[in-house]
Motif scaffolding. Structure first.
Motif, PDB file in Angstrom:
ATOM      1  N   ARG A  73       0.830  -1.195   0.000  1.00 38.69           N
ATOM      2  CA  ARG A  73       0.000   0.000   0.000  1.00 38.69           C
ATOM      3  C   ARG A  73       0.872   1.255   0.000  1.00 38.69           C
ATOM      4  O   ARG A  73       0.642   2.205  -0.754  1.00 38.69           O
ATOM      5  CB  ARG A  73      -0.915  -0.013   1.232  1.00 38.69           C
ATOM      6  CG  ARG A  73      -2.135   0.873   1.087  1.00 38.69           C
ATOM      7  CD  ARG A  73      -2.985   0.853   2.351  1.00 38.69           C
ATOM      8  NE  ARG A  73      -2.323   1.509   3.458  1.00 38.69           N
ATOM      9  CZ  ARG A  73      -2.082   0.943   4.638  1.00 38.69           C
ATOM     10  NH1 ARG A  73      -2.420  -0.303   4.857  1.00 38.69           N
ATOM     11  NH2 ARG A  73      -1.484   1.626   5.586  1.00 38.69           N
ATOM     12  N   LEU A  74       1.912   1.245   0.860  1.00 43.20           N
ATOM     13  CA  LEU A  74       2.784   2.417   0.936  1.00 43.20           C
ATOM     14  C   LEU A  74       3.564   2.599  -0.360  1.00 43.20           C
ATOM     15  O   LEU A  74       3.836   3.726  -0.783  1.00 43.20           O
ATOM     16  CB  LEU A  74       3.742   2.290   2.124  1.00 43.20           C
ATOM     17  CG  LEU A  74       3.060   2.462   3.482  1.00 43.20           C
ATOM     18  CD1 LEU A  74       3.955   1.996   4.609  1.00 43.20           C
ATOM     19  CD2 LEU A  74       2.662   3.931   3.680  1.00 43.20           C
ATOM     20  N   ASN A  75       3.903   1.490  -0.993  1.00 47.64           N
ATOM     21  CA  ASN A  75       4.572   1.563  -2.292  1.00 47.64           C
ATOM     22  C   ASN A  75       3.676   2.293  -3.289  1.00 47.64           C
ATOM     23  O   ASN A  75       4.138   3.160  -4.049  1.00 47.64           O
ATOM     24  CB  ASN A  75       4.889   0.139  -2.769  1.00 47.64           C
ATOM     25  CG  ASN A  75       5.274   0.076  -4.236  1.00 47.64           C
ATOM     26  OD1 ASN A  75       4.506  -0.408  -5.068  1.00 47.64           O
ATOM     27  ND2 ASN A  75       6.454   0.598  -4.559  1.00 47.64           N
ATOM     28  N   GLY A  76       2.372   2.005  -3.189  1.00 49.94           N
ATOM     29  CA  GLY A  76       1.432   2.683  -4.076  1.00 49.94           C
ATOM     30  C   GLY A  76       1.259   4.146  -3.711  1.00 49.94           C
ATOM     31  O   GLY A  76       1.361   5.031  -4.560  1.00 49.94           O
ATOM     32  N   GLU A  77       1.063   4.398  -2.403  1.00 48.78           N
ATOM     33  CA  GLU A  77       0.764   5.763  -1.956  1.00 48.78           C
ATOM     34  C   GLU A  77       1.964   6.687  -2.066  1.00 48.78           C
ATOM     35  O   GLU A  77       1.844   7.844  -2.464  1.00 48.78           O
ATOM     36  CB  GLU A  77       0.295   5.744  -0.497  1.00 48.78           C
ATOM     37  CG  GLU A  77      -1.129   5.227  -0.332  1.00 48.78           C
ATOM     38  CD  GLU A  77      -1.478   4.990   1.135  1.00 48.78           C
ATOM     39  OE1 GLU A  77      -0.672   5.368   2.012  1.00 48.78           O
ATOM     40  OE2 GLU A  77      -2.548   4.402   1.385  1.00 48.78           O
ATOM     41  N   GLU A  78       3.139   6.185  -1.671  1.00 45.83           N
ATOM     42  CA  GLU A  78       4.313   7.056  -1.614  1.00 45.83           C
ATOM     43  C   GLU A  78       5.179   6.931  -2.855  1.00 45.83           C
ATOM     44  O   GLU A  78       6.084   7.737  -3.058  1.00 45.83           O
ATOM     45  CB  GLU A  78       5.156   6.689  -0.387  1.00 45.83           C
ATOM     46  CG  GLU A  78       4.372   6.716   0.916  1.00 45.83           C
ATOM     47  CD  GLU A  78       4.961   7.695   1.918  1.00 45.83           C
ATOM     48  OE1 GLU A  78       6.166   7.941   1.844  1.00 45.83           O
ATOM     49  OE2 GLU A  78       4.196   8.220   2.738  1.00 45.83           O
ATOM     50  N   GLY A  79       4.949   5.897  -3.606  1.00 46.10           N
ATOM     51  CA  GLY A  79       5.755   5.673  -4.795  1.00 46.10           C
ATOM     52  C   GLY A  79       7.169   5.239  -4.475  1.00 46.10           C
ATOM     53  O   GLY A  79       8.066   5.293  -5.324  1.00 46.10           O
TER      54      GLY A  79
END
Ligand code: ADP
Ligand code: MG
Lengths: 407, 227
Positions: free
Chosen positions: B188-194
């Motif tokens: 999820r953080l990979n998606g949100e924060e890139g």
């Protein structure tokens, strides 16, 4: 970054017992060192103070060479004008003249060796408080006959006030000196040595006895304390020709005592060094464990971006906290101990007492509360702690995060 | 855009005694924003590869470029500072400083960077909320479960907004439920924060969540699959 200090502080409490034991060992060392040093300094200060204030004074003027060979032949002419000139140079401090030499005191059946001191009764009293030491009879009056005998000599000779004593000595320029004097007073000194040594005559009487009219062997400069010594020496040396006069400070007047003190202090410094070495080994064990058991954590910290210097700083702060905590606790314990013995000095008996009496000092040993002693101990602990941090520094310097984290 | 480039990367342990060829010429490109797993049996070289990419170890041959910087050119404080400013690390276990709270641990790298207090506070609070630990901010690691500790470690790694995060078997000591949770959260953080994630694992459920799977066998890339 004060977070480092927070971290260091919390880290030392990770092993509460070990930290308390290490700090306690430091505290004990500091308590011991402060107590010993305070006792030693207190004792010596008191002894030197006694000797200086009650007899030698902080400085004296003699004829050149008198300190080498203390005879009546090395006396010097004195006159009131010169003494006033000197007192002017000393900013009003009094000059106390004495004419001194050894003599025999006899009653016929009993004879003892004494130090016969011709004194100016008023000046001498102002300097040493001699009048207050009279326990029987009366103090000397300047222009009257009289003889003060110290209590020990009075006992040895078996004389009291009103009894007659014969004094015998060698006078000025090889004349014979002898005279008969009635004891007018008995004086008692705290120092047992002085008690068995001193006999006093008024200065004029002593000059007549020794055949040394208008002369004195020494002039005590009645200074207020050690601080005044350098200025007074300079003033007098500026005034007097060194070929004719010698001007000596208290350290030169009692070199034996000054040396004995230095020797005694060096001895206890060695004891304290050994004590600190033992403490240092204990502390080092703690530092070793603090470093070894946390290598994994150090690996993590270096990996995520903490510089080795920062990490070493934290370890250093930990050692410092631990040892300074101990040092402060030691000082806090030492302060009441030292203060107590300053007010209630230790009184020696037996052999120790004899040693003190040899130096002519009361066998009493007060401590002294001296901030410098506490500071020196604090600084020693600080340096010790700083040296300890060399180990974590070396360890962290070469620590590889990969190796450290492969448990 | 390529974030990490390894060229013919090799690492031989104990070259003078009994040489162990842990990596034998690995050439890889990891792009920005990837969520990539390095998989392979135990001893295949996963840890060695991640250590070389993270500048924790020095290659025996080949090189690592991170955002164009040749890692072998850096040493000492420059290398440490590079890691601090560009790479987030999550290790298998014992990531956290035991005497610091979850909040203080998550804040740690930002503090090392000297970021201002306000920025740190906002970022760390947001991240701890994102990993579901806002209620446990003041707890020390010993008061957290293994899964919670790993989430704090992820928050610490992400806080300074690094170029990428290296996670060596982050779920190895977690039960499968916590492991899936952690991976979901990372994804999820990979998606949100890139943020780019590169993690190693041999847990199939973790592998299933990766979008690219690089398989190492005996120190060589055996397979490289994008999904
Ligand atoms: N410091 C080291 N010294 C010697 N051999 C090592 C060292 N680290 C790892 N190895 C060896 O290198 C190979 C790869 O190890 P590693 O990278 O840890 O694999 P993985 O993480 O995939 O289990 C293994 O055979 C391992 O035993
Ligand atoms: Mg591994």
């Amino acid at each position: 970054m004060n977070r480092s200090l927070v971290l260091a502080w919390r880290n030392i409490w990770r092993n509460k017992r070990r930290t308390l034991i290490s700090a306690a060992s430091v505290a004990f060392a500091v308590l011991f060192s402060v107590s010993v040093s305070s006792l030693q300094k207190g004792g010596w200060d008191r002894m030197l103070d006694n000797v200086v204030r009650f007899y030698f004074g902080y400085a004296q003027v003699h004829a050149a060479g008198y300190s080498e060979e203390q005879t009546i032949d090395r006396s010097m002419a004195m006159d009131a004008d010169r003494m006033r000139e000197w007192e002017g140079a000393l900013g009003g401090r009094q000059v106390v003249p004495r004419l001194e030499s050894f003599a025999l005191a006899s009653t016929g059946p009993a004879t003892v060796g004494v130090l016969l001191s011709g004194i100016d009764p008023e000046r001498e009293d102002a300097f040493t408080g001699l009048a207050a030491r009279v326990v029987k009879g009366a103090y000397l009056q300047p222009d009257e006959q009289g003889l003060l005998v110290s209590a020990g000599i009075a006992t040895d000779l078996g004389v009291g006030v009103g009894d007659t004593v014969i004094l015998l000595s060698q006078g000025y320029q090889s004349a014979t000196a002898d005279g008969k004097y009635a004891v007018t007073g008995i004086v008692s000194f705290g120092s047992p040595d002085l008690n068995k040594l001193m006999v006093f005559l008024p200065l004029a009487e002593a000059q007549y006895f020794f055949g040394a009219e208008g002369r004195a062997t020494s002039f005590v400069l009645d200074l207020e304390g050690q601080d005044e010594v350098p200025g007074a020496l300079a003033a007098m040396r500026g005034l007097l020709d060194p070929e004719v006069h010698e001007v000596l400070g208290w350290e030169e007047l009692i070199p034996d005592l000054v040396q004995a003190r230095a020797f005694d202090e060096a001895g206890s410094v060695i004891v304290l060094i050994i004590l600190y070495l033992i403490i240092a080994f204990g502390l080092f064990g703690t530092v070793l464990m603090m470093t070894k058991e946390r290598e994994y954590e150090f690996g993590v910290l270096i990996a995520i971006g903490m510089r080795r210097g920062q990490l070493t700083g934290i370890l250093w702060a930990e050692v410092l906290f631990l040892s300074l905590m101990g040092a402060l606790a030691g000082m806090a314990m030492a302060l009441p101990v030292v203060a107590w013995f300053q007010v209630n000095p230790i009184v020696f008996t037996g052999e120790m007492a004899d040693v003190y009496e040899k130096f002519g000092v009361e066998p009493v040993m007060p401590t002294v509360v001296d901030a410098r002693i506490f500071l020196v101990q604090g600084a020693t602990i600080f340096l010790l702690a700083a040296a300890m941090a060399v180990y974590p520094w070396l360890r962290i310097r070469s620590l590889s995060p990969v190796t450290a984290m492969r448990h | 855009m390529s974030m990490i480039v390894t060229t013919d990367l090799s690492r031989t342990y104990n070259p003078d005694t009994i040489p162990v060829h842990a990596l034998r010429g690995v050439t890889l490109t990891i792009g920005s924003g990837e969520f990539t797993a390095i998989v392979g049996p135990s001893g295949s070289g996963k840890t060695t590869l991640l250590n070389l990419i993270g500048g924790l170890d020095t290659p025996s041959g080949g090189r690592v470029l991170v955002g164009g910087t040749d890692m072998s050119r850096l040493s000492g404080n420059a290398l440490i500072d590079f890691r601090k400013n560009h790479i987030g690390f999550v290790f298998q276990s014992y990531n956290l400083i035991p005497v610091l709270t979850a909040y203080e641990n998550a804040e740690f790298v930002m503090l090392l960077q000297g970021r201002p207090e306000k920025e740190r506070r906002e970022r760390v609070r947001a991240l701890l909320a994102a990993v579901g630990l806002e209620a446990h901010m003041d707890r020390r690691p010993s008061q957290l479960s293994g899964g919670q500790q790993q989430r704090v470690a992820v928050a610490r790694a992400l806080a300074p907004r690094p170029d990428f995060i290296l996670a060596d078997e982050p779920t190895a000591n977690l039960d499968s439920h916590s492991a899936e949770n952690l991976l979901d959260m990372m994804a999820r953080l990979n998606g949100e924060e890139g943020t780019t994630f590169l993690f190693s694992t041999h847990d199939q459920r973790v592998i299933d969540r990766a979008r690219r799977v690089i398989t190492l066998v005996d120190g060589e890339v055996a397979e490289d699959v994008r999904r």
